[in-house]
Design an enzyme around this catalytic site. Structure first.
Site, PDB file in Angstrom:
ATOM      1  N   SER A   1      45.627  45.911  68.079  1.00  0.00           N
ATOM      2  CA  SER A   1      44.675  46.598  68.557  1.00  0.00           C
ATOM      3  C   SER A   1      45.436  48.165  68.490  1.00  0.00           C
ATOM      4  O   SER A   1      45.708  48.676  67.193  1.00  0.00           O
ATOM      5  CB  SER A   1      44.417  46.548  69.824  1.00  0.00           C
ATOM      6  OG  SER A   1      43.173  47.404  70.331  1.00  0.00           O
TER       7      SER A   1
ATOM      8  N   ASP B   1      34.332  41.987  65.828  1.00  0.00           N
ATOM      9  CA  ASP B   1      35.002  42.681  66.896  1.00  0.00           C
ATOM     10  C   ASP B   1      34.180  43.284  67.879  1.00  0.00           C
ATOM     11  O   ASP B   1      33.015  44.120  67.482  1.00  0.00           O
ATOM     12  CB  ASP B   1      35.638  43.700  66.278  1.00  0.00           C
ATOM     13  CG  ASP B   1      37.086  44.470  67.030  1.00  0.00           C
ATOM     14  OD1 ASP B   1      36.677  44.418  68.236  1.00  0.00           O
ATOM     15  OD2 ASP B   1      38.215  44.417  66.472  1.00  0.00           O
TER      16      ASP B   1
ATOM     17  N   HIS C   1      37.481  40.678  69.284  1.00  0.00           N
ATOM     18  CA  HIS C   1      38.909  41.531  69.342  1.00  0.00           C
ATOM     19  C   HIS C   1      39.978  40.724  69.373  1.00  0.00           C
ATOM     20  O   HIS C   1      40.948  41.048  68.701  1.00  0.00           O
ATOM     21  CB  HIS C   1      38.789  42.383  70.175  1.00  0.00           C
ATOM     22  CG  HIS C   1      39.755  43.720  70.225  1.00  0.00           C
ATOM     23  ND1 HIS C   1      39.799  44.435  69.043  1.00  0.00           N
ATOM     24  CD2 HIS C   1      40.850  43.871  70.976  1.00  0.00           C
ATOM     25  CE1 HIS C   1      41.040  45.312  69.253  1.00  0.00           C
ATOM     26  NE2 HIS C   1      41.462  44.770  70.409  1.00  0.00           N
TER      27      HIS C   1
END
Length: 819
Positions: free
Chosen positions: A680, A753, A787
């Protein structure tokens, strides 16, 4: 003229074909899922450690067996992505990747240690366990073939029974709550007779149109928003529920009020009233459901309307600043220590924290029958963050201000509204001086109230006990008079031992979760008195004994500007520096923003923590002969009102240089064989470091964002828009500097995601830019993953990719030319 035009079109077509051929010349292949080398796969396949929860009466510890990672087939079940939510249309509940399913429960008597398993149907799996107010039962939501059922387990008999058919609507959460007297449950159910879901027409009736008429609307980039009329119809279908009161005595189900899109529902402590938040049209195609128009209202427990508290319009014009909020009543909730009193906050700055006003929030109360004018409880110069209720003359209010990371804890007297006493002010990022968090206890109605000491002059607190020498959690008492905390008990080396709950009303015994570098986490009970012997409550085994020989230490070092940094250095089992010399090393990090350099410099030794990897953890690489510098500090500091990100790249490079120099100076890392990685915002960091330095041989970037023009209304801790800080956005974007990346980079991204800002297109476009610039890059997309990656196959493949990348471009890479 026509011939010239044709020739131009032909030349353009030829150029396009040539470009497409060039674009596809790089290797593209359909892969199968790979398995990482031993012992990684074996650790991933081992059973999960159970979770536990202490009953409200502190007499029982429930042990909850947890499922392992789901299969890719389960993660690939049909998913609906609607208004910021992802739901399973079969169950009308959370998707597989969002639910932590449990498959067993057992009740343990805290006094005797006797464990009694509860018999469940074969193959049972459930979510959302919740204690009854008196601790005599536990409810949970069980996955059935055609939906979700509500079940209740009885502590006394250790048996469970079904309370409802598969009608629970859990799209907004667990889908139920206990009645205050424990006689039944308030359940959000699927509307009876709702019929089949809407079917999308293959023939459009017209275009989808969005329009803005001169209103400023700086909206962050959200995932899974509604996109058309069919999405709206699906949202109405799946998210509409009927509130139903279900009796435990006879199973009778009584509908309450009218069906609606009920985002939340809570019963007053006296059981007489119901507070609901209902979403309504017009919906938005830009923001998630929590920002849709909302009616917050009170009704009787039977559903008869009593009072409209707020009728909030669509909240799509909020300022981009982090403390921005909607106008009108918000954070509406019941006062836990009163029969039926509502409390809420209202912004006094128009919801814009950038306005220079003395009062930013005001807090109000309104008691049943809700016919009088609200009473102002207090004015605040920060944003309201909640109240912990205690008794008629004492409650503890918390306010915060993001721009300065400032926090206040304020003692208020609800019986004398209008003022409060500030018990403490602090930087909430300051770990060394954290006074602890107040302990609460549940009363007979299941409400959480402050747990006062027997003399009534203090409240119990649990603290993390962070210091440079380590983190040693504590039990303390915070004086009501001045807010000072006195420690009553504190963990001691070699253990990290965190309080889970006080085991008696007087606070003389405590239940803790204890671990050490060598001991797996387990639960204990012992007296708070110093030197008291602890009694074990559980004996959960080490799920990854293959990791037992790994060593770790917290190292500290200085950044060039004098800021103290730290990280946790892991070394493989059996490593001997004298014999083995420097190792290939992976540095795995995640930057953090601070407003105070002294707070950014705080380091906490983690030598007393038990470390075992799981999921897609980079720590698995320790089993393959790599050293790892885990979570090295990458502070981005903005002092005296300066924005941290205006010097993001400079500080990032300085952080990385200091970390590399530190591990090389220790003799454990080969300067020519160090990689950097992150997930991330850590992936964003990784790409930036490869773009602006040659410190690393390779990088691993998972689920990142690389082009900040695609997140123009703010990201991470950046609250300015692209147009307010164009230069910062540009310089922070590694996409801008793609041609500068000369070292290999592995990009991994979940195809689905769901994180704000990290759309898969971020990796797709970054890969195209890197490929166009001639970089060495591999781009892996994981089907149906969000994610964070959940499927067992995706997890194993991710770790296989990481091991292969590190072996090829770091461990076995030829010596690099001098630069």
């Amino acid at each position: 003229m026509m011939q010239t035009s044709f020739r131009r079109r032909a030349m353009a077509l030829a150029a396009s074909v040539a470009f497409i051929a060039l674009s596809t010349s790089a290797s593209v292949a359909a892969e199968v899922y790979r398995t990482p080398p031993a012992p990684i796969a074996q650790i991933l396949d081992s059973p999960q450690t159970p979770g536990v929860a202490v009953s409200p009466d502190r007499k029982v510890l429930v042990q909850l067996g947890r499922e392992n990672l789901p299969s890719i087939a389960a993660v690939s079940d049909p998913i609906l992505r609607l208004a910021g939510y992802r739901i399973n249309p079969r169950t009308n509940g959370p998707i597989e990747a969002r639910a932590n399913w449990m498959n067993s429960l057992a009740f343990e008597d805290v006094a005797t240690g006797k464990v009694r398993p509860v018999s469940l149907p074969a193959g049972a799996r459930f979510i959302a366990p919740s204690w009854a107010p008196d601790g005599s039962k536990m409810a949970f939501v069980l996955d059935a073939k055609t939906g979700l059922e509500l079940w209740v387990a009885d502590v006394k008999t250790a048996t469970a029974r079904k309370v409802t058919e598969p009608v629970v609507n859990a799209v907004f959460g667990g889908g139920y709550s206990w009645l205050p007297d424990g006689s039944g449950l308030l359940v959000q159910t699927i509307v009876p007779g709702r019929g089949a879901p809407p079917v999308a027409s293959t023939t459009p009736t017209g275009p989808t149109v969005q329009e803005s008429k001169g209103r400023a609307s700086a909206i962050r980039t959200y995932q899974d928003v509604l996109t058309n009329a069919h999405d709206e119809a699906l949202f109405d279908y799946y998210f509409t529920s009927q509130l139903t009161r279900v009796s435990l005595a006879d199973g009778k189900a009584t509908p309450i009020g009218q069906p609606g899109i009920i985002a939340s529902a809570s019963i007053s402590p006296d059981g007489q009233y119901l507070l609901t938040s209902r979403l309504k049209r017009p919906y938005s195609y830009l923001v998630p459901a929590n920002l849709f128009p909302t009616e917050i209202a009170v009704s009787t427990i039977d559903g008869k309307p009593v009072k409209m508290i707020a009728d909030r319009p669509l909240a799509d014009t909020l300022p981009p600043a982090f403390d921005a909020t909607s106008t009108g009543p918000r954070s509406v909730d019941w006062r836990a220590d009163a029969p039926a009193t509502l409390v809420w906050a209202e912004a006094q700055d128009g919801g814009d924290p950038r306005k220079k006003v003395a009062v930013h929030d005001s807090v109000f109360m309104l008691a049943a029958p809700f016919s009088a004018a609200p009473t102002k409880l207090i004015d605040l110069d920060q944003r309201y963050r909640g109240i912990e209720w205690g008794k008629s003359d004492f409650a503890l209010l918390t306010s915060r201000w993001w721009q300065t990371r400032a926090e206040k804890r304020i003692a208020i007297d609800p019986s004398k509204p209008g003022a409060g006493r500030v018990l403490l002010e602090r930087n909430y990022q300051d770990r060394y001086n954290d006074p602890g968090r107040p302990v609460t206890r549940r009363d007979a109605h299941g409400e959480e109230l402050l747990h006062f000491t027997p003399d009534g002059k203090a409240v119990f607190v649990f603290g993390d006990g962070a210091s440079a020498k380590g983190e040693f959690p504590f039990v303390g008492r915070m004086a009501l008079a001045d807010g000072k905390t006195t420690k009553l008990w504190q963990a001691e080396a070699p253990y990290y031992e965190a309080p889970v709950g006080l085991a008696d009303e007087a606070g003389k015994t405590v239940i803790t979760r204890r671990e050490s570098a060598k001991d797996a986490p387990n639960y204990f009970i012992h007296a708070v008195a110093k030197g008291a012997k602890a009694k074990p409550l559980t004996s959960f085994p080490d799920r990854a004994p293959q990791f037992a020989g790994v060593t770790k230490q917290t190292i500290t070092y200085k950044r060039a500007d004098g800021v103290t940094l730290s990280g946790v250095l892991y070394l493989p089992a059996g490593y001997d520096k004298a014999k083995d010399g420097p190792l290939p090393l992976l540095m795995w990090a995640y930057p953090a923003e601070f407003t105070d350099a002294s707070v950014a410099s705080q380091t906490v030794d983690e030598g007393n923590r038990f470390t075992r990897p799981g999921g897609i953890s980079h720590l698995f690489l320790l089993t393959q002969g790599y050293a790892i510098l885990d979570n090295p500090a990458f502070p981005i500091i903005g002092q005296n009102g300066a924005e941290p990100n205006d010097t993001y790249v400079e500080q990032l490079v300085a952080d990385a240089q200091a970390a590399v120099d530190a591990v090389v100076a220790m003799g454990v890392a080969d300067r020519d064989k160090i990689a950097v990685g992150g997930h991330s915002y850590g992936a964003f960091m990784t790409a930036n470091l490869l773009a602006h330095t040659r410190l690393f041989r390779a990088g691993i970037a998972r689920s990142g964002a690389y082009n900040r023009t695609l997140t123009p209304f703010g990201f991470q801790a950046e609250q300015r828009t692209y147009w307010e800080a164009t230069d910062t956005y540009t310089k922070m974007s590694p996409f801008t500097y793609a041609p500068n990346i000369k070292d290999p980079i592995l990009l991994i991204h979940g195809e689905a995601d769901d994180n704000q800002g990290t759309f898969p297109i971020q990796s797709e476009r970054f890969y195209a830019a890197l490929k166009g610039a001639g970089a060495t890059v591999r781009y892996v997309t994981l089907p149906n993953e969000a994610h964070g990656y959940r499927a067992m196959e995706s997890t194993k493949h991710t770790l296989w990719e990481m091991v292969e990348w590190m072996n090829k471009y770091v461990k076995n890479a030829p010596k690099r030319d001098a630069k």
